[in-house]
Write a protein that holds these residues in place. Structure first.
Motif, mmCIF file in Angstrom:
data_model
loop_
_atom_site.group_PDB
_atom_site.id
_atom_site.type_symbol
_atom_site.label_atom_id
_atom_site.label_comp_id
_atom_site.label_asym_id
_atom_site.label_seq_id
_atom_site.Cartn_x
_atom_site.Cartn_y
_atom_site.Cartn_z
ATOM 1 N N ILE A 24 -1.119 -1.201 -4.374
ATOM 2 C CA ILE A 24 -2.248 -0.300 -4.342
ATOM 3 C C ILE A 24 -2.034 1.095 -3.850
ATOM 4 O O ILE A 24 -1.392 1.165 -2.843
ATOM 5 C CB ILE A 24 -3.481 -0.832 -3.403
ATOM 6 C CG1 ILE A 24 -3.935 -2.333 -4.271
ATOM 7 C CG2 ILE A 24 -4.621 0.039 -3.432
ATOM 8 C CD1 ILE A 24 -4.760 -3.094 -3.311
ATOM 9 N N TYR A 45 -9.529 -4.791 0.250
ATOM 10 C CA TYR A 45 -10.039 -3.624 1.132
ATOM 11 C C TYR A 45 -9.160 -3.187 1.874
ATOM 12 O O TYR A 45 -8.130 -3.724 2.601
ATOM 13 C CB TYR A 45 -11.156 -4.332 2.013
ATOM 14 C CG TYR A 45 -12.251 -4.844 1.626
ATOM 15 C CD1 TYR A 45 -13.564 -4.174 1.141
ATOM 16 C CD2 TYR A 45 -12.494 -6.179 1.058
ATOM 17 C CE1 TYR A 45 -14.368 -4.636 0.415
ATOM 18 C CE2 TYR A 45 -13.525 -6.641 0.214
ATOM 19 C CZ TYR A 45 -14.625 -5.760 0.051
ATOM 20 O OH TYR A 45 -15.785 -6.315 -0.660
ATOM 21 N N ARG A 88 -3.259 4.481 -2.339
ATOM 22 C CA ARG A 88 -4.251 4.958 -1.602
ATOM 23 C C ARG A 88 -4.221 6.354 -1.436
ATOM 24 O O ARG A 88 -3.175 6.923 -1.107
ATOM 25 C CB ARG A 88 -4.321 4.323 -0.097
ATOM 26 C CG ARG A 88 -5.365 4.798 0.468
ATOM 27 C CD ARG A 88 -5.546 4.069 1.924
ATOM 28 N NE ARG A 88 -6.144 4.834 2.911
ATOM 29 C CZ ARG A 88 -6.192 4.591 4.018
ATOM 30 N NH1 ARG A 88 -5.715 3.879 4.552
ATOM 31 N NH2 ARG A 88 -6.764 5.519 4.840
ATOM 32 N N VAL A 128 1.017 -1.316 -0.044
ATOM 33 C CA VAL A 128 0.161 0.141 0.111
ATOM 34 C C VAL A 128 0.892 1.256 -0.145
ATOM 35 O O VAL A 128 1.840 1.351 0.872
ATOM 36 C CB VAL A 128 -0.908 -0.024 1.120
ATOM 37 C CG1 VAL A 128 -1.898 1.244 1.230
ATOM 38 C CG2 VAL A 128 -1.747 -1.314 1.365
ATOM 39 N N LYS A 183 -12.532 -0.277 3.080
ATOM 40 C CA LYS A 183 -12.983 0.415 1.735
ATOM 41 C C LYS A 183 -12.451 -0.602 0.500
ATOM 42 O O LYS A 183 -11.324 -1.052 0.372
ATOM 43 C CB LYS A 183 -12.467 1.739 1.407
ATOM 44 C CG LYS A 183 -12.842 2.439 0.154
ATOM 45 C CD LYS A 183 -12.377 3.620 0.032
ATOM 46 C CE LYS A 183 -12.717 4.327 -1.413
ATOM 47 N NZ LYS A 183 -11.967 5.682 -1.820
ATOM 48 N N ASN A 184 -13.450 -0.780 -0.397
ATOM 49 C CA ASN A 184 -13.146 -1.783 -1.445
ATOM 50 C C ASN A 184 -12.167 -1.354 -2.481
ATOM 51 O O ASN A 184 -12.289 0.128 -2.863
ATOM 52 C CB ASN A 184 -14.723 -2.053 -2.106
ATOM 53 C CG ASN A 184 -14.595 -3.004 -3.238
ATOM 54 O OD1 ASN A 184 -13.265 -3.397 -3.591
ATOM 55 N ND2 ASN A 184 -15.507 -3.694 -3.756
ATOM 56 N N TYR A 185 -11.026 -1.763 -2.887
ATOM 57 C CA TYR A 185 -10.051 -1.349 -3.805
ATOM 58 C C TYR A 185 -10.077 -2.331 -4.867
ATOM 59 O O TYR A 185 -9.018 -2.573 -5.608
ATOM 60 C CB TYR A 185 -8.807 -1.111 -3.004
ATOM 61 C CG TYR A 185 -8.653 0.438 -2.379
ATOM 62 C CD1 TYR A 185 -8.032 1.355 -3.295
ATOM 63 C CD2 TYR A 185 -9.118 0.540 -1.445
ATOM 64 C CE1 TYR A 185 -7.659 2.474 -2.362
ATOM 65 C CE2 TYR A 185 -9.215 1.612 -0.644
ATOM 66 C CZ TYR A 185 -8.353 2.804 -1.256
ATOM 67 O OH TYR A 185 -8.194 4.009 -0.705
#
Length: 77
Positions: free
Chosen positions: A75, A56, A77, A8, A60-62
């Motif tokens: 990912i 998630y 954010r 992340v 929160k759905n990613y």
């Protein structure tokens, strides 16, 4: 069995520590797994079957991803 790393990053591509990463497996009987990111922004999930997953971050759905053994998903954010 497969191992998966989810990394992340913030918008500047710097790692984010302490983010709760949830992985929802498409096979409903397998449910979800949760890990927190470390200082390198990485959450490691070990010993799961290779299949499509939904990721998630702090609830929160990613999106949906597919992984194979040793894969890494980044990912922002």
């Amino acid at each position: 069995m497969a191992d998966l790393e989810i990394r992340v990053l913030n918008e500047d591509q710097e790692p984010l520590e302490g983010i709760e990463v949830g992985v929802e497996f498409t096979e409903l009987t397998r449910g979800m797994a949760h890990e927190q990111t470390d200082g390198d922004g990485i959450a490691v999930f070990r010993g799961y079957e290779e299949e499509p997953i939904r990721v998630y971050l702090d609830g929160k759905n990613y999106g949906k991803h597919y992984y194979g053994d040793g894969d890494s998903i980044n990912i922002t954010r």
